[in-house]
Design an enzyme around this catalytic site. Structure first.
Site, PDB file in Angstrom:
ATOM      1  N   HIS A 139      -6.171 -48.106  21.079  1.00 40.61           N
ATOM      2  CA  HIS A 139      -7.473 -48.035  20.413  1.00 40.61           C
ATOM      3  C   HIS A 139      -7.369 -47.979  18.894  1.00 40.61           C
ATOM      4  CE1 HIS A 139      -6.494 -43.805  19.977  1.00 40.61           C
ATOM      5  NE2 HIS A 139      -7.521 -43.700  19.146  1.00 40.61           N
ATOM      6  N   HIS A 191      -9.306 -48.480  13.515  1.00 42.94           N
ATOM      7  CA  HIS A 191      -9.690 -47.673  14.678  1.00 42.94           C
ATOM      8  C   HIS A 191     -10.777 -48.419  15.443  1.00 42.94           C
ATOM      9  CE1 HIS A 191     -11.034 -44.268  17.065  1.00 42.94           C
ATOM     10  NE2 HIS A 191      -9.937 -43.633  16.687  1.00 42.94           N
TER      11      HIS A 191
END
Length: 174
Positions: A81, A96
């Site tokens: 992620h 992110h």
């Protein structure tokens, strides 16, 4: 102050090379296609209030993250992620993908690069399924944070426009 110092209060990774003086601004390019927006539009205060550093955010239109510059991956999160990297010039960048997406434990993410890898601008770092992540109830907005923002006198985002991977999104001045 770098990513690891801000996130954990200490450095667990070797420090990247110090930023080198340059004739002009340092350029960082879009790691993903989508709509670039000011980082202050990110609802998570860690990003929106620039706690980890200044930057920009992109609302992705496709699920591929590319290297925004030449450099080295400091940490590819095992869940896929997020990724942090240091440019060859010493810029510490955190990408992110989504908010609270660590909770997915890697579901809907495919990693193509690993911690320690040298990368060139445009190299594929990871893929993610935008629709599946949204269907699971997560916001896929993708902050691109300069974690050593304090090392620069100015950080200029190029927001409020559609961007393609490799398009200029940030300029940094020493």
């Amino acid at each position: 102050m770098g990513f690891f110092q801000k996130l954990f209060g200490k450095s667990d990774a070797p420090s990247p090379a110090q930023p080198q003086p340059s004739a002009g601004p340092i350029q960082i390019f879009a790691p993903v296609a989508g709509q670039a927006v000011p980082i202050t539009q990110v609802s998570d205060p860690t990003f929106g209030e620039k706690i980890l550093g200044d930057g920009i955010a992109i609302k992705p239109s496709e699920g591929k993250i590319f290297a925004p510059c030449d450099g080295k991956i400091d940490m590819m999160f095992e869940t896929g992620h997020a990724v942090s990297l240091a440019s060859d010039g010493g810029v510490e960048i955190l990408i992110h993908v989504g908010l609270d997406t660590v909770e997915l434990k890697g579901k809907h993410y495919t990693i193509h690069a690993h911690s320690g890898d040298k990368v060139k601008k445009g190299d594929l770092l990871m893929e993610f399924d935008v629709e599946a992540i949204v269907a699971a109830g997560y916001d896929v907005i993708t902050p691109v944070v300069i974690c050593n923002s304090d090392d620069y006198s100015a950080i200029r985002p190029f927001a409020d426009k559609a961007v393609a991977p490799g398009e200029l999104i940030l300029e940094l001045e020493k």
